[in-house]
Design a protein around this motif. Structure first.
Motif, PDB file in Angstrom:
ATOM      1  N   GLY A 141     -31.402 -14.611  -7.825  1.00 53.44           N
ATOM      2  CA  GLY A 141     -31.080 -12.567  -8.205  1.00 53.44           C
ATOM      3  C   GLY A 141     -31.243 -12.293  -9.432  1.00 53.44           C
ATOM      4  N   GLY A 142     -31.788 -13.440 -10.560  1.00 46.41           N
ATOM      5  CA  GLY A 142     -32.281 -13.054 -11.864  1.00 46.41           C
ATOM      6  C   GLY A 142     -31.381 -13.086 -12.252  1.00 46.41           C
ATOM      7  N   ALA A 143     -30.053 -13.872 -12.124  1.00 48.90           N
ATOM      8  CA  ALA A 143     -28.113 -13.268 -12.898  1.00 48.90           C
ATOM      9  C   ALA A 143     -27.759 -15.041 -13.174  1.00 48.90           C
ATOM     10  CB  ALA A 143     -27.576 -12.457 -12.801  1.00 48.90           C
ATOM     11  N   PHE A 144     -27.156 -14.764 -14.482  1.00 51.49           N
ATOM     12  CA  PHE A 144     -26.297 -15.898 -14.773  1.00 51.49           C
ATOM     13  C   PHE A 144     -25.328 -15.289 -14.994  1.00 51.49           C
ATOM     14  CE2 PHE A 144     -24.126 -18.680 -17.876  1.00 51.49           C
ATOM     15  CZ  PHE A 144     -24.352 -20.232 -17.524  1.00 51.49           C
ATOM     16  N   ALA A 145     -24.103 -15.626 -15.101  1.00 47.17           N
ATOM     17  CA  ALA A 145     -23.011 -14.885 -15.832  1.00 47.17           C
ATOM     18  C   ALA A 145     -21.877 -15.401 -16.233  1.00 47.17           C
ATOM     19  CB  ALA A 145     -22.269 -13.722 -13.853  1.00 47.17           C
ATOM     20  N   GLU A 146     -21.516 -15.544 -17.419  1.00 49.29           N
ATOM     21  CA  GLU A 146     -20.314 -15.831 -18.229  1.00 49.29           C
ATOM     22  C   GLU A 146     -19.135 -15.440 -17.733  1.00 49.29           C
ATOM     23  OE1 GLU A 146     -20.135 -15.797 -21.932  1.00 49.29           O
ATOM     24  OE2 GLU A 146     -22.630 -16.077 -22.242  1.00 49.29           O
ATOM     25  N   VAL A 147     -18.614 -16.231 -17.068  1.00 53.03           N
ATOM     26  CA  VAL A 147     -16.833 -16.123 -16.613  1.00 53.03           C
ATOM     27  C   VAL A 147     -15.973 -15.775 -18.227  1.00 53.03           C
ATOM     28  CG1 VAL A 147     -14.554 -16.711 -14.819  1.00 53.03           C
ATOM     29  CG2 VAL A 147     -17.086 -17.132 -14.113  1.00 53.03           C
ATOM     30  N   ALA A 148     -15.811 -14.291 -18.018  1.00 54.52           N
ATOM     31  CA  ALA A 148     -15.201 -14.468 -19.521  1.00 54.52           C
ATOM     32  C   ALA A 148     -13.772 -14.388 -19.995  1.00 54.52           C
ATOM     33  CB  ALA A 148     -16.233 -13.391 -20.107  1.00 54.52           C
ATOM     34  N   PRO A 149     -13.087 -14.300 -20.845  1.00 57.35           N
ATOM     35  CA  PRO A 149     -12.298 -14.476 -20.758  1.00 57.35           C
ATOM     36  C   PRO A 149     -10.770 -13.034 -21.102  1.00 57.35           C
ATOM     37  CG  PRO A 149     -12.692 -15.132 -22.629  1.00 57.35           C
ATOM     38  CD  PRO A 149     -13.747 -14.878 -22.603  1.00 57.35           C
ATOM     39  N   LEU A 150     -10.229 -12.582 -21.037  1.00 58.94           N
ATOM     40  CA  LEU A 150      -9.569 -10.697 -21.448  1.00 58.94           C
ATOM     41  C   LEU A 150      -8.325 -11.247 -21.619  1.00 58.94           C
ATOM     42  CD1 LEU A 150     -10.854  -8.104 -20.347  1.00 58.94           C
ATOM     43  CD2 LEU A 150      -9.359  -7.831 -18.588  1.00 58.94           C
ATOM     44  N   PRO A 151      -8.575 -11.949 -23.056  1.00 57.84           N
ATOM     45  CA  PRO A 151      -7.525 -12.412 -23.833  1.00 57.84           C
ATOM     46  C   PRO A 151      -6.153 -11.395 -24.012  1.00 57.84           C
ATOM     47  CG  PRO A 151      -8.884 -12.619 -25.254  1.00 57.84           C
ATOM     48  CD  PRO A 151      -8.999 -12.067 -23.976  1.00 57.84           C
ATOM     49  N   THR A 152      -5.200 -10.965 -23.468  1.00 61.65           N
ATOM     50  CA  THR A 152      -4.714  -9.498 -23.694  1.00 61.65           C
ATOM     51  C   THR A 152      -3.075 -10.043 -23.492  1.00 61.65           C
ATOM     52  OG1 THR A 152      -3.773  -8.987 -21.488  1.00 61.65           O
ATOM     53  CG2 THR A 152      -6.096  -7.947 -22.402  1.00 61.65           C
ATOM     54  N   GLY A 153      -2.668 -11.030 -23.728  1.00 59.45           N
ATOM     55  CA  GLY A 153      -1.669 -11.364 -23.873  1.00 59.45           C
ATOM     56  C   GLY A 153      -1.045 -11.034 -22.493  1.00 59.45           C
ATOM     57  N   ILE A 154      -1.170 -10.730 -21.737  1.00 63.17           N
ATOM     58  CA  ILE A 154      -0.117 -10.377 -20.670  1.00 63.17           C
ATOM     59  C   ILE A 154      -0.963 -10.435 -19.254  1.00 63.17           C
ATOM     60  CG2 ILE A 154       0.973  -8.299 -21.330  1.00 63.17           C
ATOM     61  CD1 ILE A 154      -1.085  -6.182 -19.863  1.00 63.17           C
ATOM     62  N   GLU A 155      -0.730 -10.543 -17.758  1.00 56.66           N
ATOM     63  CA  GLU A 155      -1.541 -10.379 -16.684  1.00 56.66           C
ATOM     64  C   GLU A 155      -1.936  -9.678 -16.470  1.00 56.66           C
ATOM     65  OE1 GLU A 155      -3.004 -12.409 -14.306  1.00 56.66           O
ATOM     66  OE2 GLU A 155      -1.997 -13.297 -14.848  1.00 56.66           O
ATOM     67  N   THR A 156      -3.034  -9.390 -16.005  1.00 60.64           N
ATOM     68  CA  THR A 156      -4.272  -8.454 -15.932  1.00 60.64           C
ATOM     69  C   THR A 156      -4.684  -8.606 -13.696  1.00 60.64           C
ATOM     70  OG1 THR A 156      -6.178  -9.556 -16.415  1.00 60.64           O
ATOM     71  CG2 THR A 156      -4.954  -7.818 -18.285  1.00 60.64           C
ATOM     72  N   TRP A 157      -4.692  -9.345 -13.652  1.00 61.42           N
ATOM     73  CA  TRP A 157      -5.629  -9.518 -13.059  1.00 61.42           C
ATOM     74  C   TRP A 157      -6.825  -9.242 -12.842  1.00 61.42           C
ATOM     75  CZ3 TRP A 157      -0.288  -7.893 -12.379  1.00 61.42           C
ATOM     76  CH2 TRP A 157       0.689  -9.136 -12.741  1.00 61.42           C
ATOM     77  N   ALA A 158      -7.044  -9.390 -13.504  1.00 60.94           N
ATOM     78  CA  ALA A 158      -8.852  -9.407 -13.659  1.00 60.94           C
ATOM     79  C   ALA A 158     -10.062  -9.738 -14.184  1.00 60.94           C
ATOM     80  CB  ALA A 158      -9.024  -7.738 -14.951  1.00 60.94           C
ATOM     81  N   SER A 159     -10.968 -10.204 -13.577  1.00 58.72           N
ATOM     82  CA  SER A 159     -11.930 -11.375 -14.144  1.00 58.72           C
ATOM     83  C   SER A 159     -13.149 -10.403 -14.309  1.00 58.72           C
ATOM     84  CB  SER A 159     -12.258 -11.429 -12.615  1.00 58.72           C
ATOM     85  OG  SER A 159     -11.728 -12.880 -12.211  1.00 58.72           O
ATOM     86  N   PHE A 160     -13.546 -10.915 -15.629  1.00 60.74           N
ATOM     87  CA  PHE A 160     -14.575 -10.471 -16.875  1.00 60.74           C
ATOM     88  C   PHE A 160     -15.574 -11.565 -16.648  1.00 60.74           C
ATOM     89  CE2 PHE A 160     -15.295  -8.534 -21.369  1.00 60.74           C
ATOM     90  CZ  PHE A 160     -15.347  -7.807 -20.920  1.00 60.74           C
ATOM     91  N   TYR A 161     -16.814 -10.464 -16.652  1.00 56.07           N
ATOM     92  CA  TYR A 161     -18.043 -11.625 -16.732  1.00 56.07           C
ATOM     93  C   TYR A 161     -18.966 -10.715 -17.799  1.00 56.07           C
ATOM     94  CZ  TYR A 161     -16.151 -12.309 -12.461  1.00 56.07           C
ATOM     95  OH  TYR A 161     -15.527 -12.707 -11.271  1.00 56.07           O
ATOM     96  N   LEU A 162     -19.824 -11.748 -18.514  1.00 54.06           N
ATOM     97  CA  LEU A 162     -21.037 -11.360 -19.195  1.00 54.06           C
ATOM     98  C   LEU A 162     -22.265 -11.877 -18.677  1.00 54.06           C
ATOM     99  CD1 LEU A 162     -22.485 -10.323 -21.835  1.00 54.06           C
ATOM    100  CD2 LEU A 162     -21.984 -11.931 -22.729  1.00 54.06           C
ATOM    101  N   SER A 163     -23.126 -11.238 -18.154  1.00 56.58           N
ATOM    102  CA  SER A 163     -24.236 -11.318 -17.374  1.00 56.58           C
ATOM    103  C   SER A 163     -25.033 -11.857 -17.905  1.00 56.58           C
ATOM    104  CB  SER A 163     -24.416 -10.733 -16.388  1.00 56.58           C
ATOM    105  OG  SER A 163     -23.504  -9.980 -15.610  1.00 56.58           O
TER     106      SER A 163
END
Length: 546
Positions: free
Chosen positions: A397-419
């Motif tokens: 698909g032409g993409a490599f996606a880093e699984v990136a942090p979201l370091p807020t100090g609280i639980e966010t239940w979020a996944s963040f990506y830089l492709s």
């Protein structure tokens, strides 16, 4: 594997000309074995260049390419002066730390801005940027038409502010990255040399599986694998043994204390600790921080005359200097080098540069997004800021996606990506005479290609997991971070604007040795490729040009 730091990359013919100021490639390295001597030499190496000075080699910029050039030239016996627009970053602030946390930006965080411009600008629907005093801070968010380019400012360049993911591209992709370069040589000699000198290491997989600070990365892996995408752990220049000690509470926290985007105080092996430390320890390398090159013209007696502005921490010009150099290496990064060369060609300072100057610029297909996970997939309130893994859908698909942090100090239940995506669009820098600046003709609409490639991963994961995209991270109801890049590449492309080793056409003794040489995309994070290419090029230049 031999240790490439223990020998100069080549010394054939080095004493043929009066250009040399030493007697062989081993001389400078002698100091490395004697700590006191090395420390004394290093202490003397940060100094403002004098007006009227003459230097054998001037290197413009202290990022990856410039640092490689400085080290290898110094090992070959050449005196080198480096000019850096940013600060030295060697003095703690009022909080006792050199660099601030991501979550607490201040004047140290941004280059000459009065308000932060964070890549992730909103959270839970609220803007999170804040006013700050104007200062020569570490991260430059440089705005062009259609795109903001993030760059490091300071001794060490981009190594100060990147995520540290030290990825060597797959060899089968290399022909599309640098078609005129021998891939076999790169993968047997120059990539290993770069990785060794950069201090690249791997996370301990067993520790990674259990540590709390990488819960977010394991959630990213689970979702990738449930949708049949390969998930890979990648090398880094962050010292993972140090991070283990951070988590054990035995050393000052750094990556586990939201440090990265605005510098890292402890565990990250930036260029200050690797290439530049070795270069300075030779006693042959001097660096002038807060100095900006504005002109390079041929000197009447040979070599080049360089005009340099000295800045204060408000960004004001406090002195203008003229120096001469036998040879000049452009290493101000893709944007800095390209802007300077385009200006010099258009204004008649270097009119003989060819028509490829300014062309072939790309943003490595960068696009960001977030996903909202279910309550049974918490990503953790403590998140290490150093990414360790990515989803590889490049071939399909032409993409490599880093699984990136979201370091807020609280639980966010979020996944963040830089492709990083395989985008074909390339922009051009041009001189805007009426405004007295260099423009870039990037179009935000071109990012749709990146979005479509990223969607080949995340639409499938959302469908499988029953999740949705976050719409609160980049503005109001905006899913995709398509307004920026961390990975500027091109503008003085190898074998087009230069010959196949970075020599600028039309001018003997002028070289490009940074990311400007790479035409827009490396398929992965680019700094290891920039470093390895610089190792290849400087070895050839030392062996043949000096």
């Amino acid at each position: 594997m031999h240790d490439p730091t223990l020998q100069g990359p080549g010394s054939k013919g080095l004493s043929r000309r009066g250009f040399m100021v030493g007697t062989g490639s081993m001389l400078g390295l002698g100091a490395l074995g004697h700590t006191g001597t090395a420390q004394a030499a290093t202490a003397r190496t940060i100094a403002s260049i004098g007006n009227g000075a003459h230097v054998p080699v001037l290197v413009i910029g202290t990022g990856y390419g410039g640092s490689v050039a400085a080290l290898r030239l110094a090992q070959a016996g050449v005196n080198v002066h480096m000019v850096e627009m940013g600060m030295a970053w060697d003095t703690p602030g009022s909080d006792g730390k050199i660099f601030p946390r991501i979550t607490e930006p201040d004047q140290r965080s941004f280059w000459l801005r009065t308000r932060t411009k964070q890549p992730l600008s909103n959270f839970l629907g609220f803007p999170i940027d804040r006013n700050i005093p104007r200062y020569t801070g570490i991260l430059d968010a440089e705005d062009f038409s259609g795109i903001t380019v993030y760059q490091g400012r300071g001794i060490g360049g981009g190594s100060l502010v990147n995520g540290g993911m030290a990825v060597t591209p797959r060899q089968e992709h290399f022909g599309s990255i640098l078609p005129s370069v021998n891939a076999g040589e790169m993968y047997t000699t120059y990539y290993p040399r770069a990785n060794a000198t950069l201090g690249v290491n791997h996370v301990d997989p067993a520790w990674w599986e259990t540590t709390a600070c990488y819960q977010y990365a394991r959630v990213g892996r689970k979702h990738a694998q449930r949708s049949n995408f390969p998930y890979v752990l990648v090398p880094s220049v962050y010292d993972f043994e140090y991070m283990k000690q951070e988590m054990a509470g035995s050393v000052p926290k750094s990556a586990t204390d939201t440090e990265l985007l605005y510098g890292n105080n402890h565990g990250k092996k930036s260029l200050q600790k690797t290439y530049l430390a070795q270069a300075r320890a030779t006693g042959r390398v001097t660096i002038s921080p807060l100095h900006k090159v504005t002109s390079v013209v041929p000197a009447s007696g040979g070599g080049y005359t360089i005009t340099i502005e000295q800045l204060n921490t408000n960004g004001d010009v406090v002195a203008t200097k003229t120096v001469t150099a036998n040879r000049v290496f452009f290493a101000a990064g893709s944007v800095g080098t390209s802007k300077l060369l385009v200006k010099l060609k258009a204004t008649g300072a270097l009119p003989g540069l060819n028509g490829e100057i300014g062309k072939g610029w790309g943003e490595n297909g960068n696009v960001m997004c977030g996903r909202a996970n279910h309550l049974w997939d918490p990503t953790g309130s403590l998140q290490a800021t150093v990414p360790t893994g990515g989803i590889d859908n490049w071939n399909a698909g032409g993409a490599f996606a880093e699984v990136a942090p979201l370091p807020t100090g609280i639980e966010t239940w979020a996944s963040f990506y830089l492709s990083i995506t395989n985008t074909p669009q390339r922009a051009q820098f041009t001189w805007n005479a009426s405004a007295g600046r260099v423009d870039l003709n990037w179009q935000t609409s071109w990012k749709q290609t990146s979005i479509n490639m990223a969607k080949t991963i995340f639409d499938k994961i959302n469908s499988k997991e029953g999740t949705i995209y976050r719409t609160d991270l980049f503005g109001v109801y905006k899913i995709w971070g398509d307004h920026l890049t961390y990975h500027p590449l091109g503008g003085a492309v190898l074998n087009r604007a230069t010959d196949n080793y970075g020599r600028l056409h039309g001018y003997s003794g002028l070289y490009v040795i940074d990311g400007a040489l790479i035409p827009g995309n490396t398929t992965v994070n680019p700094f290891v490729t920039i470093t390895a290419l610089a190792e290849r090029n400087i070895e050839k230049i030392i062996a043949t040009d000096l």
